[in-house]
Design an enzyme around this catalytic site. Structure first.
Site, PDB file in Angstrom:
ATOM      1  N   HIS A  37       0.837  -1.208   0.000  1.00 31.32           N
ATOM      2  CA  HIS A  37       0.000   0.000   0.000  1.00 31.32           C
ATOM      3  C   HIS A  37       0.874   1.262   0.000  1.00 31.32           C
ATOM      4  O   HIS A  37       0.592   2.227  -0.714  1.00 31.32           O
ATOM      5  CB  HIS A  37      -0.885   0.044   1.247  1.00 31.32           C
ATOM      6  CG  HIS A  37      -1.867  -1.078   1.372  1.00 31.32           C
ATOM      7  ND1 HIS A  37      -1.770  -2.049   2.339  1.00 31.32           N
ATOM      8  CD2 HIS A  37      -2.992  -1.372   0.669  1.00 31.32           C
ATOM      9  CE1 HIS A  37      -2.771  -2.891   2.236  1.00 31.32           C
ATOM     10  NE2 HIS A  37      -3.535  -2.516   1.220  1.00 31.32           N
ATOM     11  N   GLN A  61     -18.087  -6.778  -1.105  1.00 31.64           N
ATOM     12  CA  GLN A  61     -17.206  -7.602  -1.934  1.00 31.64           C
ATOM     13  C   GLN A  61     -16.795  -8.896  -1.240  1.00 31.64           C
ATOM     14  O   GLN A  61     -15.983  -9.650  -1.768  1.00 31.64           O
ATOM     15  CB  GLN A  61     -15.986  -6.803  -2.394  1.00 31.64           C
ATOM     16  CG  GLN A  61     -15.015  -6.424  -1.295  1.00 31.64           C
ATOM     17  CD  GLN A  61     -13.990  -5.404  -1.790  1.00 31.64           C
ATOM     18  OE1 GLN A  61     -14.313  -4.254  -2.059  1.00 31.64           O
ATOM     19  NE2 GLN A  61     -12.749  -5.831  -1.935  1.00 31.64           N
ATOM     20  N   LYS A 149      -0.932  -6.362  -8.060  1.00 33.80           N
ATOM     21  CA  LYS A 149      -1.173  -7.534  -7.199  1.00 33.80           C
ATOM     22  C   LYS A 149      -2.589  -8.073  -7.428  1.00 33.80           C
ATOM     23  O   LYS A 149      -2.810  -9.271  -7.524  1.00 33.80           O
ATOM     24  CB  LYS A 149      -0.971  -7.097  -5.747  1.00 33.80           C
ATOM     25  CG  LYS A 149      -1.621  -7.929  -4.681  1.00 33.80           C
ATOM     26  CD  LYS A 149      -0.842  -9.200  -4.458  1.00 33.80           C
ATOM     27  CE  LYS A 149      -1.300 -10.039  -3.300  1.00 33.80           C
ATOM     28  NZ  LYS A 149      -2.670  -9.982  -2.918  1.00 33.80           N
ATOM     29  N   SER A 185       0.445  -8.862   1.384  1.00 32.97           N
ATOM     30  CA  SER A 185      -1.011  -8.845   1.435  1.00 32.97           C
ATOM     31  C   SER A 185      -1.431  -8.726   2.895  1.00 32.97           C
ATOM     32  O   SER A 185      -0.774  -9.287   3.780  1.00 32.97           O
ATOM     33  CB  SER A 185      -1.565 -10.154   0.843  1.00 32.97           C
ATOM     34  OG  SER A 185      -2.907 -10.339   1.240  1.00 32.97           O
ATOM     35  N   SER A 186      -2.534  -8.024   3.128  1.00 32.14           N
ATOM     36  CA  SER A 186      -3.042  -7.911   4.504  1.00 32.14           C
ATOM     37  C   SER A 186      -3.384  -9.303   5.028  1.00 32.14           C
ATOM     38  O   SER A 186      -3.344  -9.547   6.232  1.00 32.14           O
ATOM     39  CB  SER A 186      -4.285  -7.022   4.531  1.00 32.14           C
ATOM     40  OG  SER A 186      -4.005  -5.804   3.887  1.00 32.14           O
ATOM     41  N   ARG A 187      -3.729 -10.226   4.129  1.00 37.61           N
ATOM     42  CA  ARG A 187      -4.131 -11.573   4.544  1.00 37.61           C
ATOM     43  C   ARG A 187      -2.935 -12.448   4.918  1.00 37.61           C
ATOM     44  O   ARG A 187      -3.123 -13.507   5.502  1.00 37.61           O
ATOM     45  CB  ARG A 187      -4.967 -12.245   3.458  1.00 37.61           C
ATOM     46  CG  ARG A 187      -6.353 -11.622   3.316  1.00 37.61           C
ATOM     47  CD  ARG A 187      -7.239 -12.411   2.378  1.00 37.61           C
ATOM     48  NE  ARG A 187      -8.623 -11.986   2.462  1.00 37.61           N
ATOM     49  CZ  ARG A 187      -9.234 -11.215   1.570  1.00 37.61           C
ATOM     50  NH1 ARG A 187      -8.567 -10.752   0.526  1.00 37.61           N
ATOM     51  NH2 ARG A 187     -10.512 -10.888   1.712  1.00 37.61           N
TER      52      ARG A 187
HETATM   53  P1  AMP Z   1      -6.490  -3.819  -0.449  1.00 40.14           P
HETATM   54  O1  AMP Z   1      -6.297  -3.025   0.807  1.00 40.14           O
HETATM   55  O2  AMP Z   1      -6.076  -5.237  -0.338  1.00 40.14           O
HETATM   56  O3  AMP Z   1      -7.871  -3.602  -1.047  1.00 40.14           O
HETATM   57  O4  AMP Z   1      -5.478  -3.170  -1.491  1.00 40.14           O
HETATM   58  C1  AMP Z   1      -5.498  -1.806  -1.810  1.00 40.14           C
HETATM   59  C2  AMP Z   1      -4.604  -1.553  -2.988  1.00 40.14           C
HETATM   60  O5  AMP Z   1      -3.268  -1.941  -2.664  1.00 40.14           O
HETATM   61  C3  AMP Z   1      -5.019  -2.363  -4.217  1.00 40.14           C
HETATM   62  O6  AMP Z   1      -4.874  -1.546  -5.372  1.00 40.14           O
HETATM   63  C4  AMP Z   1      -4.027  -3.489  -4.222  1.00 40.14           C
HETATM   64  O7  AMP Z   1      -3.771  -4.024  -5.505  1.00 40.14           O
HETATM   65  C5  AMP Z   1      -2.781  -2.784  -3.694  1.00 40.14           C
HETATM   66  N1  AMP Z   1      -1.845  -3.760  -3.147  1.00 40.14           N
HETATM   67  C6  AMP Z   1      -2.104  -4.718  -2.218  1.00 40.14           C
HETATM   68  N2  AMP Z   1      -1.012  -5.484  -2.016  1.00 40.14           N
HETATM   69  C7  AMP Z   1      -0.053  -4.999  -2.843  1.00 40.14           C
HETATM   70  C8  AMP Z   1       1.309  -5.357  -3.107  1.00 40.14           C
HETATM   71  N3  AMP Z   1       1.891  -6.384  -2.496  1.00 40.14           N
HETATM   72  N4  AMP Z   1       1.994  -4.644  -4.017  1.00 40.14           N
HETATM   73  C9  AMP Z   1       1.404  -3.602  -4.663  1.00 40.14           C
HETATM   74  N5  AMP Z   1       0.142  -3.207  -4.456  1.00 40.14           N
HETATM   75  C10 AMP Z   1      -0.583  -3.892  -3.562  1.00 40.14           C
END
Ligand code: AMP
Length: 282
Positions: A37, A61, A149, A185-187
């Site tokens: 992020h 979602q 990602k 990843s947050s997961r």
């Molecule tokens: P999320 O909080 O998972 O919905 O992700 C928010 C944004 O961060 C989305 O555009 C994701 O694709 C991006 N994102 C999440 N993980 C990564 C990563 N490892 N590298 C680059 N962008 C990321």
């Protein structure tokens, strides 16, 4: 740094930022911010004069059997990270603010939403497309930054912006990985250390596939078969899909003649992980 939860206050503040500072960049997130992020925020800061981040775990979602309740929500840490990264405004609404009534409008991007993750996560990309469209109406930025990602999500967003004439530039940003190669990843927080080792096989398989393409392999089935072996040998039991697709249409390709995207999803324990890589033979 401003932190706002109201829609009108956010729209007004973004207009004011535009007038006072110039080009506004927008980074939509679900929080639990990590270096992936933060890289989007950094790229937004390079491209724009002011940066807005949204933090919203969007319930529409998630399907009922997914991890909406368990999804990490470390709001104080996230705000600290945003402030340290030079973010100008954080929009962090509640679900009641975003969805005061059951919405009657859904954005569905046909085709792009239906394959890959869409096949197993029915309605997921409708939830994403609808909330992103809502966010673009609340945060009138000039550019929005999304990670490669979530490659299918990026393709869906690019398409809806084109189809609905939303005046915003969509910027795709590279995947940030841990030292093991695991895409951040947050997961990943759900993984045990043994599962993390297994998870590192995903990027390993993707990097190997890219090397095979460089060495002349063009057949999608051969590439995915080798990837399958690498991932299963690492102890991963459940592969949801591994596909070679056209980078824009996401339609399967049998043989790589130009550029393509290799995408995969697996389950490790309760955790669902996705990853992908671009290859180009032109
Ligand atoms: P999320 O909080 O998972 O919905 O992700 C928010 C944004 O961060 C989305 O555009 C994701 O694709 C991006 N994102 C999440 N993980 C990564 C990563 N490892 N590298 C680059 N962008 C990321």
């Amino acid at each position: 740094m401003l932190v706002i939860d109201s829609i009108k206050a956010c729209r007004d503040a973004v207009h004011a930022l535009s007038q006072m500072q110039g080009r506004v960049g927008f980074v939509p997130t679900m929080g639990a911010l990590h270096r992936g992020h933060l890289s989007l925020i950094e790229i937004a800061r390079k491209h724009c004069d002011a940066v807005v981040v949204s933090i919203f775990v969007n319930p529409t979602q998630f399907s009922p059997d997914e991890d909406f309740d368990a999804y990490p929500r470390p709001m104080d840490e996230d705000l600290r990270a945003c402030s340290q990264s030079g973010v100008d405004l954080v929009f962090a609404p509640t679900a009641a603010i975003m969805y005061p009534q059951t919405p009657r409008t859904t954005i569905h991007v046909t085709g792009l939403s239906d394959g890959l993750c869409g096949r197993l996560r029915a309605g997921h990309f409708d939830g994403v497309a609808t909330v992103v469209t809502k966010l673009f109406g609340i945060v009138p930025a000039q550019a929005a930054f999304f990670g490669d990602k979530d490659y299918q999500q990026l393709a869906v967003v690019r398409q809806l912006v084109r189809d609905l004439n939303i005046p915003i530039e969509i910027v795709g940003c590279p995947i940030v990985r841990e030292a093991s190669g695991l895409a951040m990843s947050s997961r990943n927080a759900y993984l045990s250390s043994e599962q993390r080792t297994q998870a590192a096989s995903l990027s390993c398989a993707l990097f190997q596939a890219r090397e095979q393409v460089k060495a002349g392999e063009r057949c999608a089935a051969t590439l995915t078969e080798a990837m399958r072996r690498t991932i299963l040998e690492a102890g991963v039991k459940q592969i949801e899909y591994m596909e070679v697709v056209h980078p824009d249409s996401l339609v399967n390709v049998e043989s790589i003649t130009d550029s393509a995207r290799i995408c995969l999803a697996v389950r490790i324990g309760s955790c669902r992980l996705i990853d992908n890589i671009g290859v180009d033979v032109s």
